[in-house]
Design an enzyme around this catalytic site. Structure first.
Site, mmCIF file in Angstrom:
data_model
loop_
_atom_site.group_PDB
_atom_site.id
_atom_site.type_symbol
_atom_site.label_atom_id
_atom_site.label_comp_id
_atom_site.label_asym_id
_atom_site.label_seq_id
_atom_site.Cartn_x
_atom_site.Cartn_y
_atom_site.Cartn_z
ATOM 1 N N LYS A 106 121.225 -6.197 -53.128
ATOM 2 C CA LYS A 106 120.327 -5.454 -52.254
ATOM 3 C C LYS A 106 119.232 -6.408 -51.794
ATOM 4 O O LYS A 106 118.443 -6.899 -52.594
ATOM 5 C CB LYS A 106 119.705 -4.260 -52.976
ATOM 6 C CG LYS A 106 118.696 -3.511 -52.107
ATOM 7 C CD LYS A 106 117.855 -2.536 -52.914
ATOM 8 C CE LYS A 106 116.700 -2.028 -52.058
ATOM 9 N NZ LYS A 106 115.733 -1.221 -52.827
ATOM 10 N N GLY A 167 107.492 4.043 -52.928
ATOM 11 C CA GLY A 167 106.639 4.623 -53.954
ATOM 12 C C GLY A 167 105.677 5.701 -53.502
ATOM 13 O O GLY A 167 104.911 6.216 -54.309
ATOM 14 N N ALA A 193 113.752 4.423 -50.199
ATOM 15 C CA ALA A 193 112.286 4.465 -50.271
ATOM 16 C C ALA A 193 111.721 5.702 -49.586
ATOM 17 O O ALA A 193 112.175 6.098 -48.513
ATOM 18 C CB ALA A 193 111.654 3.216 -49.659
ATOM 19 N N GLY A 194 110.738 6.294 -50.249
ATOM 20 C CA GLY A 194 109.999 7.419 -49.686
ATOM 21 C C GLY A 194 110.357 8.772 -50.264
ATOM 22 O O GLY A 194 109.603 9.733 -50.114
ATOM 23 N N ASN A 215 113.909 5.331 -56.940
ATOM 24 C CA ASN A 215 113.426 4.928 -58.252
ATOM 25 C C ASN A 215 112.175 5.726 -58.622
ATOM 26 O O ASN A 215 112.163 6.503 -59.569
ATOM 27 C CB ASN A 215 113.157 3.428 -58.270
ATOM 28 C CG ASN A 215 112.821 2.887 -59.645
ATOM 29 O OD1 ASN A 215 112.570 1.708 -59.817
ATOM 30 N ND2 ASN A 215 112.813 3.713 -60.677
ATOM 31 N N SER A 216 111.105 5.556 -57.833
ATOM 32 C CA SER A 216 109.821 6.182 -58.176
ATOM 33 C C SER A 216 109.920 7.690 -58.308
ATOM 34 O O SER A 216 109.273 8.285 -59.181
ATOM 35 C CB SER A 216 108.769 5.835 -57.117
ATOM 36 O OG SER A 216 108.556 4.447 -57.045
#
EC number: 2.8.1.10
Length: 264
Positions: A106, A167, A193-194, A215-216
Site C-alpha cells: 500500500k 483519523g 481514510a475518514g 484503522n482509527s
C-alpha cells in the site's frame, strides 16, 4: 420468488478474498487487543506501517507477525510516515525483503503532518518506480478522478481515495467525486481514510466501492473489538444493498399500499 445474489469476486493481485474489509494494525492499546479486534473484523488483509511496526526488522522486540501470521492473513505493508517518493520506494523494498519477496504494498506519500493529505506528485513518482520494479501497488490518493485515472494508467492494481482526512472519522465527505472515480474505474476502488462508524462503511459500499480500509474507526472506538464486528456486518450490508439497487428517491409521498381499489 428466488433471490438473485450475483456478485463478482473481490480479487487483488490474482488472489480472491471473501472479506471486503481491510484493517490496519496500529493505534491499539496492546498486541492482544490488536489480535482480538482483527479476528472480530473477519478481515483477511491487514495493513502494517513498516516504519512504525516491527515485522522482523528489529530482532528482540515483539513481532506483529507472531499474532498475525502471514499464513492466515495477507500482510499489506504500507508506507505511512513517508513524505517523498524516495522514502516510500525504499520502505517498499525493505518490506519485500522482510516478507520474502512479497510484492503487494500500500503506497501512501503524505504532504504534511497536519492534514496527512496525499502528496499526489510524489505519489505518482513513487507509483511509477514501484510498478516498474514489479510491485503490486494499492495506492492511497485524493478523491480527484483525474489522479485516480493516472494511477490506474501507470499500472496500480487498486486506487484508494480518501473519504475524509486520516483519523478524522468525518465519513464520506465528497460522495460525488467518489462516484465519478467509480464510474471510470477499470481497477478496484477502495475507500481509505475518514470512516468513523459502521454507517460510513455501509455508504462507501452502497456507492459501489469494492472494499473499505480502516484503522482509527476501530482502534479508537470505546470498544474496539465490538466496533470491529460492527464494521464486518456494515460492509456486508452495504454490498448487498448495492447489489439489490435502492429505490428511487421521490419528492412526494408514495403510499406503501395503493389507494386504487379501496372499498368505499
Amino acid at each position: 420468488m428466488s433471490i438473485v445474489r450475483s456478485d463478482k469476486p473481490f480479487v487483488l493481485a490474482g488472489r480472491t478474498y471473501q472479506s471486503r474489509l481491510l484493517v490496519g494494525t496500529g493505534k491499539y492499546r496492546d498486541m492482544e487487543e490488536t489480535r482480538l479486534a482483527i479476528e472480530a473484523s473477519g478481515a483477511e488483509i491487514v495493513t502494517v506501517a513498516v516504519r512504525r511496526t516491527n515485522i522482523g526488522q528489529n530482532p528482540g522486540e515483539p513481532n506483529l507477525l507472531d499474532i498475525l501470521p502471514p499464513d492466515r492473513y495477507t500482510i499489506l505493508p504500507n508506507t505511512a510516515g513517508c513524505f517523498d517518493a524516495t522514502e516510500a520506494v525504499r520502505t517498499c523494498r525493505l518490506a519485500r525483503e522482510l516478507l520474502d519477496g512479497h510484492n503487494l504494498v500500500k503506497l501512501e506519500v503524505l504532504a504534511d503532518q497536519k492534514t496527512l493529505f496525499p502528496n499526489v506528485i510524489e505519489t505518482l513518482k513513487a507509483a511509477e518506480t514501484l510498478v516498474k520494479e514489479g510491485f503490486d501497488v494499492m495506492v492511497y490518493t485524493s478523491d480527484d478522478p483525474i489522479i485516480a485515472r493516472q494511477l490506474a494508467e501507470i499500472g496500480c492494481i487498486a486506487v484508494m481515495p480518501l473519504a475524509g482526512l486520516i483519523g478524522t472519522g468525518l465519513g464520506i465527505c465528497n460522495p460525488y467525486n467518489l462516484q465519478i472515480i467509480l464510474e471510470e474505474a477499470k481497477i478496484p476502488v477502495l475507500v481509505d481514510a475518514g470512516v468513523g462508524t459502521a454507517s460510513d462503511a455501509t455508504i462507501a459500499m452502497e456507492l459501489g466501492c469494492e472494499a473499505v480500509l480502516m484503522n482509527s474507526a476501530i482502534a479508537h472506538a470505546q470498544q474496539p473489538v465490538l466496533m470491529a464486528e460492527a464494521m464486518k456486518h456494515a460492509i456486508v450490508a452495504g454490498r448487498l444493498a448495492y447489489l439489490a439497487g435502492r429505490m428511487p428517491k421521490k419528492l412526494y409521498a408514495s403510499a406503501s399500499s395503493p389507494l386504487d381499489g379501496l372499498i368505499k
